[in-house]
Design a protein around this motif. Sequence first.
Motif, short mmCIF file in Angstrom:
data_model
loop_
_atom_site.label_atom_id
_atom_site.label_comp_id
_atom_site.label_asym_id
_atom_site.label_seq_id
_atom_site.Cartn_x
_atom_site.Cartn_y
_atom_site.Cartn_z
N GLU A 244 44.61 65.44 68.91
CA GLU A 244 44.15 65.17 70.28
C GLU A 244 42.86 65.93 70.56
O GLU A 244 41.93 65.41 71.19
N SER A 245 42.79 67.16 70.08
CA SER A 245 41.60 67.98 70.29
C SER A 245 40.38 67.37 69.61
O SER A 245 39.29 67.31 70.19
N PHE A 246 40.56 66.90 68.37
CA PHE A 246 39.44 66.32 67.63
C PHE A 246 38.97 65.01 68.26
O PHE A 246 37.77 64.76 68.38
N ILE A 247 39.93 64.16 68.67
CA ILE A 247 39.59 62.87 69.28
C ILE A 247 38.80 63.09 70.57
O ILE A 247 37.81 62.39 70.84
N SER A 248 39.22 64.08 71.38
CA SER A 248 38.51 64.35 72.63
C SER A 248 37.09 64.84 72.36
O SER A 248 36.15 64.46 73.05
N ARG A 249 36.94 65.67 71.32
CA ARG A 249 35.60 66.15 70.97
C ARG A 249 34.72 64.99 70.48
O ARG A 249 33.53 64.94 70.80
N LEU A 250 35.30 64.10 69.72
CA LEU A 250 34.55 62.95 69.21
C LEU A 250 34.02 62.13 70.38
O LEU A 250 32.86 61.68 70.38
N GLY A 251 34.85 61.94 71.40
CA GLY A 251 34.42 61.20 72.59
C GLY A 251 33.31 61.93 73.34
O GLY A 251 32.37 61.32 73.83
N ILE A 252 33.43 63.27 73.43
CA ILE A 252 32.40 64.07 74.10
C ILE A 252 31.09 64.00 73.34
O ILE A 252 30.02 63.85 73.93
N TRP A 253 31.15 64.12 72.00
CA TRP A 253 29.93 64.05 71.17
C TRP A 253 29.22 62.70 71.34
O TRP A 253 28.01 62.66 71.49
N LYS A 254 30.00 61.63 71.30
CA LYS A 254 29.41 60.29 71.46
C LYS A 254 28.74 60.16 72.83
O LYS A 254 27.65 59.59 72.96
N GLY A 255 29.41 60.69 73.87
CA GLY A 255 28.84 60.64 75.21
C GLY A 255 27.55 61.43 75.31
O GLY A 255 26.57 60.98 75.91
N CYS A 256 27.52 62.61 74.69
CA CYS A 256 26.31 63.44 74.71
C CYS A 256 25.17 62.77 73.96
O CYS A 256 24.00 62.86 74.37
N LEU A 257 25.49 62.12 72.84
CA LEU A 257 24.45 61.43 72.07
C LEU A 257 23.84 60.29 72.89
O LEU A 257 22.63 60.02 72.80
N LYS A 258 24.65 59.62 73.72
CA LYS A 258 24.12 58.58 74.61
C LYS A 258 23.18 59.20 75.65
O LYS A 258 22.15 58.63 75.98
#
Length: 378
Positions: A244-258
């Motif tokens: 769950e921690s990794f999936i949430s970070r992946l979503g945050i990283w993708k959002g920041c890249l946008k």
Amino acid sequence: MVILVLLTVISPYTTIIPVIYMTYMVLFRKVSIYKNYWNIGLCLLFIWALIVGVINYSFTSIATSFALFMYLCVSVFIQNYCENENNIEKFYMYLVYFSLFSAVFGIIEKAIYVYFKFNIWSKFLRITSQPVVNNRIYSTFGNPNVAGNWFAIMIIVGLYFCTSTVRTKKIFYQTSTLLFVIALYLTGSRGAFIGLLFGLFIFYLLKGNKKDMWLFITIFILTVVVTFMPPAILKNVTGHDFDESFISRLGIWKGCLKMIQIKPFTGWGLMGITEHGADFMKGYYYSTLYHGHNIWITITSTLGVVGLCVYTYMKINLFQSLKILHSRDCRLVPMLAGIQAVIIGHGLVDFTMIAPQTGLLFIASCAIISSLVIENNN
């Protein structure tokens, strides 16, 4: 200095007192200001953060940029105090002494929850709108990941004193280091485990003391086992759901890249992720999200490519300074390089430098490195 270190360790809220004191001393007392790469870099970051805040019409980002100015003052103050190796060792000894209290407090915190099912921080965390995690310790740091980062760094510091003190003191530092290890595992911060692996590798690459190898091997093996343990088992050990921690970070990283794609040059301001993150991260965004859970992604999304270039300039010069000090047989290099390695390793999945306590620890470590170069040159 003893009082300043104590106020930094015991609570993230009392940390403002040392910061204000050091800022006052630099601005209104006779304190030498060295024109070195670290101070110049912090000054440039402050000025650029201020400009970016104005460009984005963000009052909160403009106000937050002055935290960088205060960090600049902290850096100058530390460079004046830590002007020789003995003062630096005293500074880190104080950190070990007071951090030992935090480690014991964290262990007690865990025992209270296990036996009485009572989280001593839950009511306070709800007041401050922070998420409550029952199976992970907060100690005196207000966040399990920040606590994990702190204890990982203290393990490196403890190992340094284990290998450089007389036998009577060595027992104290060995005991302290093992307590830091226990406290680190109770934080459940897998990012801090990764950071510790980085730090241990660099520390013993530079130190190479075979007499204390058993302590290094023990900590290294335990950290490797916990770090790469299957998530289902790890959750029972640390109380932390890695998937769950990794999936949430992946979503945050993708959002920041946008966010970076839209404003690559200037970024969104120091508070840009808090103010605009919800539009880009959707289900992975939460109200207390202040950063992008990665050092480089966070800096680029908040201060753009310009901010990232300034930070890279500072880090490159920092590593060159460590290289110079190592060539001159400075005994503090393994510890200081190990601390930097912990920050880099943990920085892959988090941005704990945003927290006041670990932020001060990071600034102090970097300021000390630049101060040692000045001393060696003299």
